[in-house]
Enzyme design. Structure first.
Site, short mmCIF file in Angstrom:
data_model
loop_
_atom_site.label_atom_id
_atom_site.label_comp_id
_atom_site.label_asym_id
_atom_site.label_seq_id
_atom_site.Cartn_x
_atom_site.Cartn_y
_atom_site.Cartn_z
N GLU A 227 49.44 40.72 5.47
CA GLU A 227 49.51 41.32 6.81
C GLU A 227 50.47 40.44 7.60
O GLU A 227 50.12 39.34 8.00
CB GLU A 227 48.12 41.32 7.46
CG GLU A 227 47.11 42.22 6.77
CD GLU A 227 47.35 43.70 7.04
OE1 GLU A 227 48.08 44.03 7.99
OE2 GLU A 227 46.80 44.53 6.29
N CYS A 261 51.10 40.08 16.70
CA CYS A 261 51.94 40.64 15.63
C CYS A 261 52.44 42.03 15.99
O CYS A 261 53.52 42.42 15.55
CB CYS A 261 51.17 40.68 14.32
SG CYS A 261 49.65 41.64 14.42
#
Ligand code: NAD
Length: 531
Positions: A227, A261
């Site tokens: 991720e 993110c």
């Protein structure tokens, strides 16, 4: 230790001695081998234990995150605690249903062997997490692994020492030590962990470190989910609600001081909209931070001096014009919410040392374009981002952007909330990550789908053609049973909508025919014998 750390009795960060790491893995293997993780009731109890680990200790986590990131407790509540508890509830509610063995879809050919798919835990897994959302990014994967029946080695970030030390103190108070173990440390400890074979590794962090993790995992054949991040664009188009859109982009860009993110990395704005866009930003910023961001308790700090100095250098090297903010105080780890216009693809804010890296700070570059095609070309010239944001009420514009680009996820007219949405996976594509999680997708990631078939001796009546000595007659019989039929060859290549959706299986029909023929032969033979 600072006053706040002492006040809240926060533990001191202590890296795990390297020689203890093998023992941790052995204990987790023993925990898994004990069989206790197979029970769904046990799994739900562990998820609940994590819920209370968070709920009982919110004040201490808030204190830790205030020290590590200068973060407001209310932002931690909105961005971390709420979505994490929501995710744990989904896992708690869903696990009993997801863990059930499934029968394969009915097939005339295979039903006699009762094909089943068992949902088995992969085993002992490693969860490596970054610094930016320590509660969410650790508790969601750990709870997913526990829901699947795995045991977990958890390596938090050394960049948030207070929060990571708190995890090490709390975890054994809530969950058995042969089920979840916290391994604190930095590069040496993670390197040591990566020397071992794991039944799955879930790594959340930068693409730079992901390369190291994947290289190490290749040596032990450990499966990995990554991720990662990326430069997520916010693309503005016709008929956008500028007031709401700008608020949503600035909220996402400046939350956690841009260290998210899925924060919009840069905005792509039509030239005709640029001045209005900047005016709206200048209006919203004082609303968000009436006394300035530096004095606001709603604005976080950069995690490290090094990270702050990096952002400072990027700002010093930009060829763009700073239209808001721009102040940096490295000692205080503070970067003012900053907006820069006139940014091109080769600017320091778009490519660092010729590498295209996410900014991960409260700086919003504005790239202007003439039309939608130029916007699409700009996005496509870069790695697939983790998120892509479209701001426009024009459905055609929305569809054109969605269909012409690739990204981990897409959100139209909003930012970041898709991470928390119920029932959808979260993950990147290509350099923004591989694999996805959240809810059932987390359960699936840590679950091995084990196929089980049970064959009966009598099936050799129809399947004996597979045994030597081979003969043309046997091959014909097996072909009749196993080879599927297809539509005849098209005279011209089909357009996509004409591609046939399914093919019929001769094996299925063949088995039924063969069964009937064989049974008839058997019955005839036995009635001959009787007469
Ligand atoms: P990072 O890659 O520096 O660190 C992540 C983890 O890797 C930490 O636990 C760290 O100890 C470990 N690590 C660091 N260097 C290592 C090395 N040389 N060898 C082995 N392990 C090492 O990431 P970060 O700075 O903590 O976090 C920011 C990054 O994480 C950004 O790129 C961001 O986009 C990404 N991120 C992604 C998601 C997502 O869900 N996709 C969520 C949050 C953050």
């Amino acid at each position: 230790m600072s006053t706040t750390a002492t006040e809240h009795k926060l533990p001191t960060f202590a890296p795990m001695p390297l020689e203890d790491i093998a023992k941790v893995r052995e204990e987790l293997q023993r925990g898994f081998a004990s069989g206790k993780t197979r029970s769904v009731a046990w799994r739900r109890a562990q998820i609940l234990a994590l819920v209370y680990l968070i709920k009982d200790n919110i004040d201490r986590f808030n204190a830790a995150l205030a020290l590590d990131l200068g973060r407001s407790p209310l932002e931690t509540h909105i961005a971390e605690v709420g979505p994490t508890l929501d995710e744990l509830r989904v896992l708690y509610d869903g696990v009993a249903k997801w863990a059930k063995t499934e029968s394969a879809p009915f097939s005339t050919a295979w039903f006699p062997m009762k094909p089943q798919i068992r949902k088995e835990p992969k085993g002992v897994v490693l969860v490596i997490t970054p610094f930016n959302y320590v509660i969410t990014l650790s508790m969601c994967p750990i709870a997913g692994a526990l829901a699947a029946g795995c045991t977990v080695a958890f390596k938090p970030s050394e960049q948030t020492p207070h929060a990571s030390a708190l995890f090490a103190e709390l975890m054994p108070k809530y969950v058995d030590t042969d089920v979840v173990r916290v391994v604190n440390g930095a590069i040496p400890e993670t390197t040591k962990l990566l020397e071992y074979q794991w039944d799955h590794i879930m790594y959340t962090g930068s693409g730079r470190v992901a390369r190291i993790v994947l290289t190490a995992a290749a040596k032990t054949l450990s499966p990995v989910t990554t991720e990662l991040g990326g430069k997520s664009p916010a693309i503005f188009g016709p008929r956008c609600n500028l007031k709401t859109s700008v608020r949503r982009v600035l909220w996402a860009k400046f939350a956690n001081s841009g260290q998210t993110c899925i924060a919009p990395d840069y905005a792509i704005v039509p030239k005709s909209l640029e001045l209005d866009f900047i005016d709206e930003i200048r209006r919203v910023l004082p609303e968000f931070y009436p006394d300035g961001a530096e004095r606001s308790s709603s604005f976080s700090r950069i995690v490290s001096f090094r990270g702050t100095a990096r952002l400072h250098a990027l700002l010093q090297n930009t060829k763009g014009e700073t239209v808001c903010g721009g102040r940096v105080d490295v000692e205080a780890r503070f970067v003012e919410p900053t907006v820069v216009r006139g940014v091109g693809g080769d600017d320091s804010l778009m490519s660092e040392y010729a590498v295209i890296l996410e900014l991960f700070g409260p700086i919003l570059p504005i790239v202007t374009v003439d039309d939608v095609d130029e916007a699409i070309a700009f996005v496509k010239a870069r790695d697939h981002p983790l998120a892509l944001y479209v701001f426009s009420e024009d459905k055609e514009f929305q569809q054109k952007i969605i269909e012409s680009t690739q990204s981990g996820g897409v959100l139209v007219n909003d930012t970041m909330v898709h991470f928390a949405a119920y029932g959808v996976p979260f993950g990147g594509i290509g350099p923004s990550g591989s694999g996805q999680y959240k809810g059932k997708y987390s359960f699936d990631m840590f679950t091995h789908l084990r196929t089980v078939l049970v064959s009966a001796s009598w099936l050799d009546i129809i399947l004996s053609g597979r045994y030597p000595p081979f003969s043309a007659a046997k091959a014909r019989k097996m072909d009749m049973l196993t080879l599927p039929s297809f539509p005849s060859r098209p005279k011209v290549p089909p357009v996509p909508s004409e591609v046939p959706q399914s093919s019929t299986s001769r094996w299925g029909a063949g088995v039924v025919v063969a069964l009937v023929v064989s049974m008839t032969a058997l019955l005839t033979r036995s009635s001959h014998r009787r007469s």
